[in-house]
Write a protein that holds these residues in place. Structure first.
Motif: not given
Length: 337
Positions: A171-175, A233-234, A243-246
């Motif tokens: 689950n990579p979330a890159p900024c 997600f950031l 950031l938002i997330a579940k």
């Protein structure tokens, strides 16, 4: 935060007949068209955990951000059990820096025979156990949205024995920053036999997107047991990061699998926002009907000219999540700006 959620278009997003579809990530190209990178795997496998052994990343295109998106090609196909990502590619996240498109993703492999149609496959299958333990984060690059894509020979983030990310990384979330450096938030689990430990979230950093990436969090950035989240997600702001997330348990937003919103100055220390509920699985559609989705996961915000304009999410039509789902797809929700 980002804008208010508007009614969802009935024919928006991306679906494929005879496939489970998940993990939508969208980018606008130089000609103004919108490209969605998504995961798909055949419906003769169960939705979960079929993705572990048969997912592939595909590209679809639309003239508008709402869609509908039309399938174009397989971007990261299977390439043999000897490769670290040879049997499954999943969790795509597309960004761009300069003239280079960067596709972050999860890959996995196993050395056992591939499942066949009509064959039973579940969480206790040896292929599932091995593939889960081999989940790693990788990076593919291209100078064109149409490819070809060059994959990294090895994962950009290996597991670390004795740490919270000793079993798997996904689950990579890159900024992406303007200077080419990257803050990468990721999902991890600790080694506890052939299953896995609790879900945790780590942080890594690279001075340039080409690497090396180094983990900068000795402990999970969200305390296990207090903040249980998935699918972050950031994005970068003038004050730091958002950031938002579940929300995995519903303890943070009051809704299991609803969305949280959190803030950070440095990407390591996070706090829930004053109003932490970012979105709900219960949505209003353009036909005026309010529907509660079986799943609403893998949130992705499309930014245009620095402003978030659309929220994408992987959804199902099940009543009990994906366990009884007949269809999954990537939907889109326009936002006020």
């Amino acid at each position: 935060m980002f804008g208010k959620l508007l009614p969802a278009p009935m024919d928006g997003g991306f679906r494929m007949e005879n496939y489970w579809v998940w993990c939508g990530s969208v980018i606008r190209d130089e000609d103004g068209r919108f490209h969605m990178f998504a995961s798909r795997w055949p419906k003769w496998l169960p939705m979960h955990p079929g993705w572990l052994v048969a997912s592939e990343i595909v590209r679809a295109v639309s003239d508008t951000p709402e869609g509908p998106y039309e399938y174009q090609e397989i971007v990261l196909p299977t390439r043999g059990a000897e490769y670290w990502d040879g049997r499954s590619t999943h969790n795509p996240h597309i960004v761009k820096h300069g003239d280079t498109y960067l596709l972050y993703y999860m890959g996995s492999t196993h050395p056992l025979p591939e499942p066949a149609s009509g064959e039973g496959f579940g969480l206790d299958d040896p292929r599932c156990i091995v593939a889960r333990a081999n989940k790693r984060v990788g990076l593919a690059t291209s100078n064109s949205i149409f490819g070809p894509w060059k994959r990294a020979v090895t994962p950009i983030l290996p597991t670390r024995p004795g740490h919270f990310d000793s079993f798997l990384i996904s689950n990579p979330a890159p900024c992406m920053h303007d200077d080419g450096s990257v803050l990468l938030i990721y999902k991890a689990r600790q080694y506890e036999g052939n299953v896995h430990g609790n879900m945790t979230i780590g942080a890594a950093y690279a001075e340039h997107w080409s690497g090396p990436y180094r983990v900068i969090s000795d402990k999970p950035v969200f305390p296990p047991g207090k903040i249980h989240i998935e699918d972050p997600f950031l994005w970068h702001t003038k004050d730091g990061y958002e950031l938002i997330a579940k929300d995995m348990d519903g303890h943070l937003t009051g809704e299991k699998h609803g969305g949280i919103h959190a803030l950070s100055v440095d990407g390591l220390s996070w706090e829930l926002s004053a109003n932490p509920r970012a979105y709900s699985r219960t949505l209003r559609w353009e036909d005026g009907i309010i529907r509660t989705m079986g799943n609403l996961e893998r949130p992705f915000l499309l930014f245009q000219d620095g402003v978030p304009t659309h929220l994408f999410a992987a959804v199902s039509d099940g009543k009990q999540g994906f366990s009884d789902a007949k269809n999954t797809w990537n939907m889109v929700i326009p936002l006020t700006t």
